[in-house]
Enzyme design. Sequence first.
Site, PDB file in Angstrom:
ATOM      1  N   LYS A 114      26.556  11.796  23.677  1.00  0.00           N
ATOM      2  CA  LYS A 114      25.850  10.490  24.560  1.00  0.00           C
ATOM      3  C   LYS A 114      26.588  11.117  25.976  1.00  0.00           C
ATOM      4  O   LYS A 114      27.753  10.992  26.007  1.00  0.00           O
ATOM      5  CB  LYS A 114      26.624   9.470  24.064  1.00  0.00           C
ATOM      6  CG  LYS A 114      26.186   8.211  24.769  1.00  0.00           C
ATOM      7  CD  LYS A 114      26.604   6.833  24.536  1.00  0.00           C
ATOM      8  CE  LYS A 114      26.457   5.899  25.667  1.00  0.00           C
ATOM      9  NZ  LYS A 114      27.521   4.707  25.422  1.00  0.00           N
ATOM     10  N   GLN A 115      25.639  11.002  26.921  1.00  0.00           N
ATOM     11  CA  GLN A 115      26.060  11.202  28.316  1.00  0.00           C
ATOM     12  C   GLN A 115      25.370  10.368  29.144  1.00  0.00           C
ATOM     13  O   GLN A 115      24.222  10.218  28.901  1.00  0.00           O
ATOM     14  CB  GLN A 115      25.787  12.682  28.686  1.00  0.00           C
ATOM     15  CG  GLN A 115      26.247  13.187  30.028  1.00  0.00           C
ATOM     16  CD  GLN A 115      27.786  12.901  30.372  1.00  0.00           C
ATOM     17  OE1 GLN A 115      28.139  11.843  30.988  1.00  0.00           O
ATOM     18  NE2 GLN A 115      28.484  13.920  29.712  1.00  0.00           N
TER      19      GLN A 115
END
Length: 349
Positions: free
Chosen positions: A237-238
């Site tokens: 997740k970014q």
Amino acid sequence: MTNIVNLLGKDAESLLEHQCNTIPRENLYLPGTDFVDRVMLENNRPNTVLRSMQTLLNHGRLAGTGYLSILPVDQGVEHSASASFATNPLYFDPQNIVELAIEAGCNCVASTYGVLASVSRRYAHKIPFLVKLNHNETLTYPAQYDQTLYASVEQAFNMGAVAVGATIYYGSPESRRQIEEISAAFERAHELGMVTVLWAYLRNSAFKKDGVDYHTSADLTGQANHLAATIGADIVKQKMAETNGGYTAIGFGHTDKRVYSNLTTEHPIDLVRYQIANCYMGRAGLINSGGASGNNDLTDSVRTAVINKRAGGMGLILGRKAFKKSMKEGVELIHSVQDVYLDKKITIA
């Protein structure tokens, strides 16, 4: 289906017609119905992890597409319950958090151990659970920014979760300890058959310079993604890249001028493509975060989804933009995001 072109407005042509000439799509491991067989089968994960990943991919409105739509609600700890739920007090009750994910057709619901444990017997068999293991909290004074383990992998497994998540604040003084903690947690999660998701975030006051916030710089977030894949994250997740050149502007670390001349451009799809390249070319799926709630949540969310999909990402993890609205409005917003991934005319750039 959502009218995506209308929502994108003046940006529609730039985002929907862009062709990526930096890192070719042919070099990526792209999402798809066969992602587990085609990509994950080559790694060392136990069979039970492959089954858990397939469970995630087979649930909700995006089932069978290879894409993920995740509702994350850990903000009761991360941002305080009052700041998160005062707008919509029904979400103080964990049941409504899970109901929102179910009504919206999400692949899974991600939240704290406490939230999911409180309703696990009612819902663990109805929607996949992703238990967030560590958190920052804002009750400490003066404010302190660190990620602390709140639950064990075994606790997540015992409530029936198919995945665990964690945050590492790369660039912070505490990051080395967090890397050790989460690497060990992910190893244990894989032993127990759970998918691992890393919130690979940057945190360092020095990453803001001359009025530019490089916490969302493609080169720095790309390296955070590479470190996430290194410690065994199946999904990264970014935050979506919004700028570039963090290494050179701040003057630290190691980079190469070809990152900025050959591997990226200023186009948002190319910046996210570089984030994906650092996820082992997509062997670890990239999901971008939806960000804070604002005045243009629907347009912003659809725009983020288009960029993520066309760059080669695996989906969106969107929370505040949905749960700070009525349940009906939240469901409609999430459906609009999912419509991007269901639209076969929106292709990989």
